[in-house]
Motif scaffolding. Structure first.
Motif, PDB file in Angstrom:
ATOM      1  N   PRO A   1       0.790  -1.241   0.000  1.00 61.00           N
ATOM      2  CA  PRO A   1       0.000   0.000   0.000  1.00 61.00           C
ATOM      3  C   PRO A   1       0.820   1.288   0.000  1.00 61.00           C
ATOM      4  N   TYR A   2       2.129   1.194   0.081  1.00 65.02           N
ATOM      5  CA  TYR A   2       2.930   2.422   0.205  1.00 65.02           C
ATOM      6  C   TYR A   2       3.618   2.775  -1.111  1.00 65.02           C
ATOM      7  N   HIS A   3       3.626   4.061  -1.416  1.00 69.16           N
ATOM      8  CA  HIS A   3       4.159   4.508  -2.704  1.00 69.16           C
ATOM      9  C   HIS A   3       5.539   5.133  -2.579  1.00 69.16           C
ATOM     10  N   THR A   4       6.168   4.936  -1.441  1.00 70.25           N
ATOM     11  CA  THR A   4       7.491   5.538  -1.227  1.00 70.25           C
ATOM     12  C   THR A   4       8.547   4.437  -1.119  1.00 70.25           C
ATOM     13  N   GLU A   5       9.781   4.870  -0.826  1.00 69.10           N
ATOM     14  CA  GLU A   5      10.894   3.923  -0.728  1.00 69.10           C
ATOM     15  C   GLU A   5      10.986   3.269   0.656  1.00 69.10           C
ATOM     16  N   MET A   6       9.954   3.432   1.481  1.00 67.18           N
ATOM     17  CA  MET A   6       9.997   2.886   2.837  1.00 67.18           C
ATOM     18  C   MET A   6      10.215   1.373   2.831  1.00 67.18           C
ATOM     19  N   PRO A   7      11.193   0.882   3.623  1.00 72.21           N
ATOM     20  CA  PRO A   7      11.399  -0.568   3.679  1.00 72.21           C
ATOM     21  C   PRO A   7      10.221  -1.273   4.341  1.00 72.21           C
ATOM     22  N   ARG A   8       9.955  -2.513   3.900  1.00 70.61           N
ATOM     23  CA  ARG A   8       8.856  -3.294   4.489  1.00 70.61           C
ATOM     24  C   ARG A   8       9.106  -3.482   5.988  1.00 70.61           C
ATOM     25  N   GLY A   9       8.116  -3.174   6.789  1.00 69.57           N
ATOM     26  CA  GLY A   9       8.260  -3.346   8.240  1.00 69.57           C
ATOM     27  C   GLY A   9       8.534  -2.048   8.968  1.00 69.57           C
ATOM     28  N   ALA A  10       8.934  -0.986   8.244  1.00 65.29           N
ATOM     29  CA  ALA A  10       9.164   0.311   8.881  1.00 65.29           C
ATOM     30  C   ALA A  10       7.823   1.031   9.044  1.00 65.29           C
ATOM     31  N   HIS A  11       7.833   2.137   9.777  1.00 64.94           N
ATOM     32  CA  HIS A  11       6.596   2.888  10.013  1.00 64.94           C
ATOM     33  C   HIS A  11       6.543   4.086   9.064  1.00 64.94           C
ATOM     34  N   PRO A  12       5.448   4.250   8.345  1.00 63.21           N
ATOM     35  CA  PRO A  12       5.404   5.316   7.334  1.00 63.21           C
ATOM     36  C   PRO A  12       5.175   6.713   7.927  1.00 63.21           C
ATOM     37  N   ILE A  13       5.691   7.718   7.222  1.00 60.97           N
ATOM     38  CA  ILE A  13       5.358   9.116   7.530  1.00 60.97           C
ATOM     39  C   ILE A  13       4.258   9.514   6.546  1.00 60.97           C
ATOM     40  N   PRO A  14       3.080   9.849   7.048  1.00 60.08           N
ATOM     41  CA  PRO A  14       1.977  10.197   6.132  1.00 60.08           C
ATOM     42  C   PRO A  14       2.322  11.443   5.310  1.00 60.08           C
ATOM     43  N   GLY A  15       1.888  11.419   4.075  1.00 60.34           N
ATOM     44  CA  GLY A  15       2.005  12.619   3.255  1.00 60.34           C
ATOM     45  C   GLY A  15       3.278  12.734   2.436  1.00 60.34           C
ATOM     46  N   LEU A  16       4.194  11.766   2.566  1.00 58.28           N
ATOM     47  CA  LEU A  16       5.411  11.866   1.752  1.00 58.28           C
ATOM     48  C   LEU A  16       5.071  11.625   0.285  1.00 58.28           C
ATOM     49  N   PRO A  17       5.719  12.333  -0.618  1.00 59.10           N
ATOM     50  CA  PRO A  17       5.395  12.173  -2.042  1.00 59.10           C
ATOM     51  C   PRO A  17       5.739  10.773  -2.557  1.00 59.10           C
ATOM     52  N   ALA A  18       4.978  10.301  -3.531  1.00 56.83           N
ATOM     53  CA  ALA A  18       5.201   8.978  -4.134  1.00 56.83           C
ATOM     54  C   ALA A  18       6.504   8.973  -4.923  1.00 56.83           C
ATOM     55  N   MET A  19       7.097   7.788  -5.053  1.00 56.78           N
ATOM     56  CA  MET A  19       8.354   7.646  -5.774  1.00 56.78           C
ATOM     57  C   MET A  19       8.146   7.248  -7.238  1.00 56.78           C
ATOM     58  N   GLY A  20       6.905   6.984  -7.621  1.00 64.19           N
ATOM     59  CA  GLY A  20       6.646   6.700  -9.029  1.00 64.19           C
ATOM     60  C   GLY A  20       6.720   5.243  -9.411  1.00 64.19           C
ATOM     61  N   TYR A  21       6.696   4.345  -8.412  1.00 65.14           N
ATOM     62  CA  TYR A  21       6.654   2.924  -8.767  1.00 65.14           C
ATOM     63  C   TYR A  21       5.314   2.610  -9.435  1.00 65.14           C
ATOM     64  N   THR A  22       5.274   1.532 -10.191  1.00 62.31           N
ATOM     65  CA  THR A  22       3.997   1.168 -10.828  1.00 62.31           C
ATOM     66  C   THR A  22       3.572  -0.260 -10.493  1.00 62.31           C
ATOM     67  N   ILE A  23       4.477  -1.048  -9.894  1.00 65.72           N
ATOM     68  CA  ILE A  23       4.132  -2.441  -9.569  1.00 65.72           C
ATOM     69  C   ILE A  23       3.923  -2.557  -8.063  1.00 65.72           C
ATOM     70  N   TYR A  24       2.688  -2.752  -7.673  1.00 65.33           N
ATOM     71  CA  TYR A  24       2.336  -2.842  -6.258  1.00 65.33           C
ATOM     72  C   TYR A  24       1.675  -4.173  -5.917  1.00 65.33           C
ATOM     73  N   GLU A  25       1.451  -5.018  -6.934  1.00 62.17           N
ATOM     74  CA  GLU A  25       0.791  -6.300  -6.681  1.00 62.17           C
ATOM     75  C   GLU A  25       1.843  -7.396  -6.635  1.00 62.17           C
ATOM     76  N   LYS A  26       1.801  -8.169  -5.572  1.00 59.89           N
ATOM     77  CA  LYS A  26       2.799  -9.225  -5.347  1.00 59.89           C
ATOM     78  C   LYS A  26       2.876 -10.178  -6.534  1.00 59.89           C
ATOM     79  N   ALA A  27       1.713 -10.528  -7.075  1.00 58.12           N
ATOM     80  CA  ALA A  27       1.681 -11.518  -8.153  1.00 58.12           C
ATOM     81  C   ALA A  27       2.465 -11.055  -9.384  1.00 58.12           C
ATOM     82  N   GLU A  28       2.661  -9.760  -9.512  1.00 54.02           N
ATOM     83  CA  GLU A  28       3.301  -9.238 -10.717  1.00 54.02           C
ATOM     84  C   GLU A  28       4.828  -9.338 -10.709  1.00 54.02           C
ATOM     85  N   LEU A  29       5.413  -9.736  -9.566  1.00 45.66           N
ATOM     86  CA  LEU A  29       6.873  -9.868  -9.544  1.00 45.66           C
ATOM     87  C   LEU A  29       7.385 -10.968  -8.639  1.00 45.66           C
ATOM     88  N   TRP A  30       6.524 -11.488  -7.774  1.00 45.17           N
ATOM     89  CA  TRP A  30       6.999 -12.387  -6.714  1.00 45.17           C
ATOM     90  C   TRP A  30       7.469 -13.732  -7.245  1.00 45.17           C
TER      91      TRP A  30
END
Lengths: 150, 480
Positions: free
Chosen positions: B176-205
């Motif tokens: 659900p996160y659009h930033t470079e935050m590592p999995r398991g870290a706590h997000p800072i709300p409102g940070l700008p997106a990094m422009g990734y386009t693949i967010y579904e596990k099935a598409e790369l896992w």
């Protein structure tokens, strides 16, 4: 200089594979290739001899004699005729390691059905992914005085 | 405030104090007040500084620190009113040890109260606590992530997959996160997106990605020193040219593979770092192929050969989804590369070539392992898209075969290598052996597809590939 005393063992036998395992598990050169995880069947059909060797992390684990079905119920199995096994092992003993004509990779492409066989293409690829570890394992047989059963 | 009598004076301060005739006891008192040595040296170096002025300043500071009233000289107060500097700001500056003359100078220079306040904030933060330690906001230590983790290394050391414990093992189907935050870290709300386009596990896992990363790191090799280059000897001219043509071809494919993976990596979000880690190392692997085959071509009397037509490369670059690109690159193309590496190993003329191709066989097998297991995962989650994948593979198989037929230099080079020379008989023998390798490759390719869950492709592959596929009865007979 003390003369190196080689372990004597008969191929194919658990004792022979155990001797290779002992060499490998004391060989830092083997560990340098990285971890290797695979269950490998060994088939010598003419002698009705079948084995399963477990490679785990940086060492060789279990070596056991089995039946043909168990040897095939592995990631892949290595199958040659008795004469081909003898030629490969003798070549390694003569050269200290397999020459260009007797590496696992070469034998694999020379045999129409391959040297490494499996019922699953993904599991068979472990033979290629860890190929140099397996080659090192068989090259270590040069340190054994092999007697052939046939 | 520390005891001034035991405070040690840095040698550089002693030197300046002696030059200015300022007693060392004053320096000790200034240090005990918490003034940084650099600030003391700067103050002493200012023109007109005397022992009396220093004594007055330090006595005032000692009074302030012990809870005494801060006295603002009348001339400073008057100027401050004129310049709109609040009294409180002056007190903060004086508490920090600002000399009266300096305050007058700053106000006359046009420094605004707001600018001064910003500077004083910084100085107070640096001197916080009165002992020189900055005052920190430690609320970040209460971050609501899972804490107390103690992952213990196993037989293989501390691997990436072993870190997937507790909530850190949660790998969601949709990240659900659009930033470079590592999995398991706590997000800072409102940070700008990094422009990734693949967010579904099935598409790369791929379930093996973490293991493949560790494997690739452990099995890395160095073309400069791990290849026994000294084992190479002069080869017959036609054979050297054939080796160099093969090297040129593989170098080119390595560049394209690098471009493709490198192009897709920035599209992948960080919820699936195992995949990004492995593909980063796979990038390194193909860079190394480029390096080693260029080195082989340029180190034995030959040079680079002719470029490939590139029809297949251009089709690959145009892939519209990562799963499509990966299936074409890591299963179809890598299976054919495996054949080329096997031919290279089989026809190796020296230990250097044998080692090069042995290493490459391991590298490409890892890439196939990712490709087949990613496709398998994708099809498990999107069984409705089997037809689409099959359709896409049709296109890539056609283009690969078109490329193969168009690339006469490659096919010719392989025939010369397999035949051992360029005589008519040798080329005929080479052509026959090349057909043998093509048959091996075709069967190997459909085995890989079957491992990925596309067993039906055995019947559907392009006719020029199907031509080589062993019939089930034939395969059973061979196995018997």
């Amino acid at each position: 200089m003390a003369q190196q005393v080689k372990t004597k063992a008969t191929f194919p036998s658990v004792k022979w594979f155990e001797a290779v395992k002992k060499i490998i598990n004391n060989d830092d050169g083997y560990k340098r290739f990285g971890t290797c995880d695979a269950s490998v069947g060994i088939k010598v059909p003419e002698a009705s001899k079948y084995f399963v060797i477990t490679f785990e992390a940086f060492e060789v684990g279990d070596v056991k004699e089995t039946d043909e079905r168990a040897a095939e119920d592995t990631d892949f199995w290595i199958e040659q005729t008795y004469d081909q096994w003898q030629e490969m092992i003798t070549n390694i003993a003569d050269n200290g390691k397999a020459d260009l004509g007797h590496t696992l990779n070469t034998l694999d492409v020379e045999y129409p059905d391959g040297l490494a066989r499996s019922n699953d293409g993904y599991r068979r690829d472990l033979f290629y992914r860890f190929n140099q570890s397996f080659q090192h394992f068989f090259d270590a047989t040069s340190q054994i005085e092999t007697k052939f059963a046939k | 405030m520390s005891d001034a009598s035991t405070t040690e004076i840095p040698p550089e301060l002693i030197k300046v104090a002696e030059e200015k005739d300022i007693p060392l006891d004053l320096i000790r008192r200034a240090l005990a007040l918490g003034f940084p040595p650099d600030a003391i040296r700067q103050q002493m170096s200012m023109p007109g500084v005397t022992a009396e002025a220093a004594e007055k300043l330090i006595a005032e500071q000692e009074k302030i620190r012990s809870g005494g009233e801060i006295t603002i000289p009348e001339e400073v107060l008057t100027l401050a009113r004129e310049k709109n500097w609040p009294e409180e700001l002056l007190k903060r500056a004086l508490k920090l040890g600002a000399p009266t003359a300096m305050l007058i100078q700053q106000m006359n220079a046009g420094i605004t109260a707001e600018q001064a306040s910003g500077f004083i904030d910084q100085q107070e933060a640096l001197r916080g606590g009165g002992d020189g330690a900055p005052q920190l906001d430690l609320s970040w230590m209460k971050v609501p992530t899972e804490w107390g983790m103690r992952v213990i290394p196993g037989k293989k050391g501390l691997t990436v997959n072993m870190l997937n414990v507790g909530t850190y093992a949660d790998i969601p189907d949709i990240w659900p996160y659009h930033t470079e935050m590592p999995r398991g870290a706590h997000p800072i709300p409102g940070l700008p997106a990094m422009g990734y386009t693949i967010y579904e596990k099935a598409e790369l896992w791929s379930e093996n990605a973490g293991d493949l990363y560790e494997e690739a790191i452990q099995r890395r090799w160095r073309p400069s020193t791990d290849i026994p280059w000294e084992s190479m000897e002069d080869l017959p001219d036609a054979v050297e040219k054939a080796v160099c043509q093969l090297c040129t071809h593989i170098s080119e494919r390595a560049l394209v593979a690098g471009d493709i993976v490198g192009g897709w990596l920035p599209e992948m979000s960080y919820g699936y770092h195992e995949v990004k880690l492995y593909l980063s190392v796979a990038e390194f692997d193909v860079a190394r192929w480029f390096e080693v085959f260029r080195k082989r071509a340029l180190s034995n009397g030959g040079g680079l050969g002719i470029q490939a037509p590139g029809y297949f490369h251009r089709t690959l670059i145009d892939a519209r989804a990562w799963t499509e690109a990966s299936a074409a690159l890591h299963i179809l193309s890598s299976s054919q590369l495996m054949m080329l590496f096997q031919i290279g190993h089989y026809t190796a003329h020296n230990e250097a070539e044998r080692k090069i191709f042995s290493y490459c066989i391991e590298d490409v097998a890892r890439q196939r392992a990712y490709g087949s297991q990613h496709l398998k995962y994708f099809l498990t989650k999107h069984s409705e898209r089997r037809g689409e994948i099959s359709h896409l593979l049709n296109k890539y198989e056609v283009m690969l075969e078109y490329e193969w037929n168009a690339d006469e230099p490659l096919r010719g080079a392989l025939m010369i290598l397999l035949g051992g020379g360029a005589s008519e008989e040798q080329i005929a023998e080479g052509a026959s052996k090349l057909e043998y390798f093509r048959k091996r490759w075709a069967n190997d390719y459909v085995d890989q597809l079957a491992a990925a869950g596309l067993g039906e492709r055995r019947e559907k592959v392009h006719r020029s590939i199907k031509h080589y596929i062993s019939e089930p009865e034939e395969a059973a007979a061979a196995a018997a």
